[in-house]
Design an enzyme around this catalytic site. Structure first.
Site, mmCIF file in Angstrom:
data_model
loop_
_atom_site.group_PDB
_atom_site.id
_atom_site.type_symbol
_atom_site.label_atom_id
_atom_site.label_comp_id
_atom_site.label_asym_id
_atom_site.label_seq_id
_atom_site.Cartn_x
_atom_site.Cartn_y
_atom_site.Cartn_z
ATOM 1 N N HIS A 66 11.191 9.122 38.090
ATOM 2 C CA HIS A 66 12.204 8.057 38.016
ATOM 3 C C HIS A 66 12.327 6.991 39.516
ATOM 4 C CE1 HIS A 66 13.554 11.252 35.104
ATOM 5 N NE2 HIS A 66 14.082 9.838 34.553
ATOM 6 N N ASP A 91 7.008 6.822 28.763
ATOM 7 C CA ASP A 91 8.332 7.003 29.111
ATOM 8 C C ASP A 91 8.953 5.788 29.400
ATOM 9 O OD1 ASP A 91 10.536 8.807 30.162
ATOM 10 O OD2 ASP A 91 9.153 9.878 31.263
#
Length: 278
Positions: A192, A263
């Site tokens: 992230h 993702d």
């Protein structure tokens, strides 16, 4: 995006724009469908991704998904793993155990029942696809992003429980998406925040990380999510943007027809680096 009038007074998209819409799965703000989203669904948008702010309670979520499905044939997905990762029960916490707890109990029937209970919940709220099970092998104890989201450190254990969880999701009435191919469990960086690099040979990856994905594919996995991590042995780009990784997904049982999802493209692993459009 070219929009031309139709005899009914609406608009129609050019073929290329429609094809592009068909492979997108955006998120959005709020708990009701904005006009741009329902219009995109009517124009052929492939999917919609729900997060916690979209699903403050089950009744609101059901109304939202009904509105989206009424707009057109769209796949509605959610990142609902149980345990620490819950969107539908973000306020109270998931009522179901997470993968690490299920792996520690090592009761396949229990894992399957947990998957079935989650599948039934998602089905009741009008969701089609769960972005689970997590099939990463927790081989790195300091991993900041997988951890208790994994069924454990042993590839065969993860393979057994991931497949059982998938079977439960199917029993509950929803599709399942394995993640994060080809295996995010050995990284020490949170994707992230930045792009992890995994220096592993193709043989090591095959022995340690791929067995759970192969087992779930054999069990009828509906979709595969590729992870934002760079594995030089497989190619020069992040796995989610690397053609060789997509080709590797296709070699798994049923892979020719399996949906492949990246993702989230706003994660810093790719948004601050290559960028999804390069």
């Amino acid at each position: 995006m070219d929009r031309s009038p139709t005899p009914s007074g609406g608009v129609s998209l050019d073929p290329l724009s429609r094809l592009a819409l068909g492979v997108l799965m955006p998120g959005f703000s709020g708990s009701t469908a904005p006009r741009w989203l329902t219009r995109a669904v009517a124009d052929g948008l492939g999917g919609v991704m729900l997060v916690a702010q979209n699903a403050p309670d089950l009744e609101t979520t059901r109304a939202l998904t009904a509105a989206l499905h009424a707009a057109g044939p769209v796949l509605i997905s959610v990142d609902e793993e149980g345990g620490d990762v819950s969107r539908l029960q973000a306020g109270s916490g998931s009522a179901l155990p997470g993968a690490a707890a299920l792996g520690a109990a090592d009761d396949l029937a229990l894992t399957e029942r947990a998957g079935a209970a989650l599948g039934a919940l998602l089905r009741a709220t009008g969701i089609d696809l769960d972005l689970a099970p997590v099939l990463d092998v927790a081989s790195e104890p300091t991993n900041p992003v997988i951890g208790v989201r994994s069924f454990g450190p042993d590839p065969q254990q993860v393979a057994r429980h991931g497949s059982a969880f998938l079977t439960g999701l199917h029993t509950g009435g929803v599709a399942g998406c394995g993640k994060h191919f080809p295996g995010h469990g050995a990284t020490t960086t949170d994707s992230h925040l930045e792009l992890p690099r995994l220096d592993v040979t193709a043989e090591e990856l095959t022995v340690r990380d791929l067995p759970p994905f192969h087992a779930a594919a054999t069990a009828g996995l509906d979709a595969m999510m590729t992870g934002h991590l760079h594995i030089p042995a497989l190619g020069p780009r992040p796995a989610s943007l690397e053609p060789a990784v997509t080709a590797l997904v296709r070699t798994l049982p049923g892979g020719a027809d399996r949906v492949i999802i990246t993702d989230a493209l706003d994660m810093a692993a790719v948004s601050d680096g290559d960028g999804p459009g390069l």
